[in-house]
Design an enzyme around this catalytic site. Structure first.
Site, PDB file in Angstrom:
ATOM      1  N   THR A  65       0.854  -1.185   0.000  1.00 47.42           N
ATOM      2  CA  THR A  65       0.000   0.000   0.000  1.00 47.42           C
ATOM      3  C   THR A  65       0.889   1.234   0.000  1.00 47.42           C
ATOM      4  O   THR A  65       1.923   1.264   0.666  1.00 47.42           O
ATOM      5  CB  THR A  65      -0.892   0.007   1.255  1.00 47.42           C
ATOM      6  OG1 THR A  65      -1.664  -1.196   1.280  1.00 47.42           O
ATOM      7  CG2 THR A  65      -1.842   1.191   1.238  1.00 47.42           C
ATOM      8  N   ASP A 177       6.780  -6.375 -14.855  1.00 44.99           N
ATOM      9  CA  ASP A 177       5.373  -6.055 -14.613  1.00 44.99           C
ATOM     10  C   ASP A 177       5.028  -4.710 -15.253  1.00 44.99           C
ATOM     11  O   ASP A 177       4.465  -3.823 -14.611  1.00 44.99           O
ATOM     12  CB  ASP A 177       5.081  -6.031 -13.107  1.00 44.99           C
ATOM     13  CG  ASP A 177       3.586  -6.150 -12.800  1.00 44.99           C
ATOM     14  OD1 ASP A 177       2.818  -6.550 -13.715  1.00 44.99           O
ATOM     15  OD2 ASP A 177       3.192  -5.854 -11.660  1.00 44.99           O
TER      16      ASP A 177
END
Length: 348
Positions: A65, A177
Site C-alpha cells: 500500500t 510487470d
C-alpha cells in the site's frame, strides 16, 4: 528505561527480520548509494503519514500500500508499505531497494530511501502527483481528453526508460510487470515507470532467467508463461499491450466486452490484419494530421506482440522508432499501408 530498551530491541529485531544486514552489505557494494539512499527512522515516517492514516492512501498494488507523506523538510513523498511479512516479501523489498538505488533516469520513479525498523518494510519514493496512466486512460469522462500527442509522448518516455533498464543500466534489469497501472504521471504528464518489486537483474553472460511466472494478466508474455524463461523481450510484449491500450483506450481484458473483443490484443491484431485499424482505435483519436503516426505505432505494437520473443524488436529499437515519430513523423501514409499489407502480423 525498560520501555526504551524494549522498543530498541524490537527495532533491532525488525531490522534483521526485514533483511537490513543483507541490504547494508549489498548497498555497501554500490558506489555512491549512500548519497542517494536515506535510511529513515520509523518516527520520521510515522510523523510524515500521521501514523499511516488511511485517508493518506494513494494506491494499492500486489506488493503493498502506498501512502502520501510530508517529511520534516516539507518534501512530499510516497511511502510504500508491504502487505504481509514473509520471506518472499522481504526478498522483494531488498530487491527493489537494490535495483532502484542504481537507477538514475528521468522516466523512472526515484527511490529516496527506506525504513527497516517496522514490522513491514517501508520504501520512500519521490511523490508523483498525477496518478497512473491507467487512471488517465480509463477514468470515465477523462479519457476523451487525452490527445494523441500526449499519448505518443508518454509511450516514447516509457520506451526510453525500459530501453535504459535493458541496455544502459550497470547491470541489465527486466521490469517484469510493465502495465499502465505502473506508469505514473507528474504534473507535466511526464511518465515515470514504477513498482520494481518483481524486477530482476540479468547476469551479463545470460539472456534469460528461469523464474516462477509473475506479472499481470492481460500483459503477460505468452512465451514466458509457457517456458518460465524471463527475457527482456517479455517486457517488450507487455509494452506492446500498453501501446494498444494507448491506441484503443480499452483495458487489456474485460468480460464486459463481446467475446471476440474480450482480449484486447487479439481483437487489435485481427483488426490490423483485416485492414480495419481505424475501426479499432478509440473514437475521436484519429485526425488528418496523426494518421501516419498512428499507423506506424500500430505496426510497432503488432511487432512487440509477436508470440515468439526472438521476432520482437528490442526496447532500444522501439524507443528509437517512437522518438523518431515524435520528432518527425514524416513518412507518407501509403508506405505504411503497403508495408502493413506485406507483413504477416498474426503469428500462425
Amino acid at each position: 528505561m525498560y520501555q526504551k530498551r524494549k522498543v530498541l530491541k524490537l527495532k533491532h529485531k525488525f531490522f534483521q527480520q526485514n533483511g537490513g544486514i543483507i541490504l547494508r552489505q549489498q548497498l555497501s557494494k554500490i558506489e555512491d548509494s549512500s548519497k542517494t539512499t536515506t535510511i529513515f527512522s520509523v518516527e520520521q515516517l510515522n510523523k510524515a503519514t500521521k501514523n499511516f492514516d488511511e485517508s493518506l492512501i494513494i494506491g494499492k498494488g500486489g506488493y503493498g500500500t502506498v501512502f502520501k507523506g510530508l517529511l520534516s523538510n516539507n518534501k512530499v513523498v510516497a511511502i510504500k508499505r508491504s502487505k504481509i511479512v514473509d520471506q518472499r516479501q522481504v526478498e522483494q523489498f531488498i530487491n527493489e531497494v537494490i535495483i532502484l538505488s542504481q537507477i538514475n533516469h528521468r522516466n523512472v520513479v526515484k527511490l529516496l530511501g527506506c525504513c527497516l525498523e517496522t514490522e513491514v518494510p517501508l520504501l520512500v519514493y519521490e511523490f508523483v502527483n498525477n496518478g497512473t496512466l491507467f487512471e488517465y486512460l480509463h477514468n470515465q469522462g477523462q479519457k476523451f481528453n487525452v490527445s494523441w500527442k500526449t499519448r505518443l509522448t508518454i509511450a516514447t518516455e516509457v520506451a526510453a526508460a525500459l530501453s535504459y533498464l535493458h541496455s544502459a543500466a550497470s547491470i541489465p534489469i527486466i521490469h517484469r510487470d510493465v502495465k499502465t497501472a505502473n506508469i505514473l504521471l507528474d504534473d507535466t504528464y511526464t511518465a515515470k515507470v514504477s513498482d520494481f518489486g518483481a524486477s530482476r537483474f540479468v547476469p551479463l553472460d545470460q539472456t534469460a532467467i528461469a523464474t516462477i511466472v509473475q506479472g499481470t494478466f492481460g500483459y503477460l508474455d505468452p512465451e514466458y508463461m509457457q517456458s518460465s524463461q524471463l527475457t527482456e523481450k517479455s517486457d517488450v510484449y507487455s509494452f506492446g499491450v500498453v501501446l494498444v491500450e494507448l491506441l484503443t483506450g480499452e483495458k487489456p481484458f474485460s468480460f464486459d466486452r463481446a467475446e471476440e473483443k474480450r482480449s484486447l490484443t487479439f481483437y487489435f491484431l485481427h483488426g490490423l490484419k483485416e485492414d480495419r485499424l481505424f475501426d479499432v482505435l478509440q473514437m475521436g483519436l484519429l485526425d488528418e494530421d496523426n494518421q501516419q503516426e498512428i499507423m506506424e505505432v500500430a505496426i510497432l505494437a503488432s511487432r512487440c506482440l509477436k508470440l515468439i520473443g526472438e521476432e520482437r524488436p528490442g526496447m532500444k529499437e522501439v524507443a528509437m522508432i517512437l522518438e523518431g515519430l515524435k520528432s518527425y513523423g514524416e513518412k507518407p501514409l501509403d508506405q505504411y499501408q503497403e508495408r502493413l499489407r506485406g507483413e504477416s502480423i498474426l503469428a500462425s
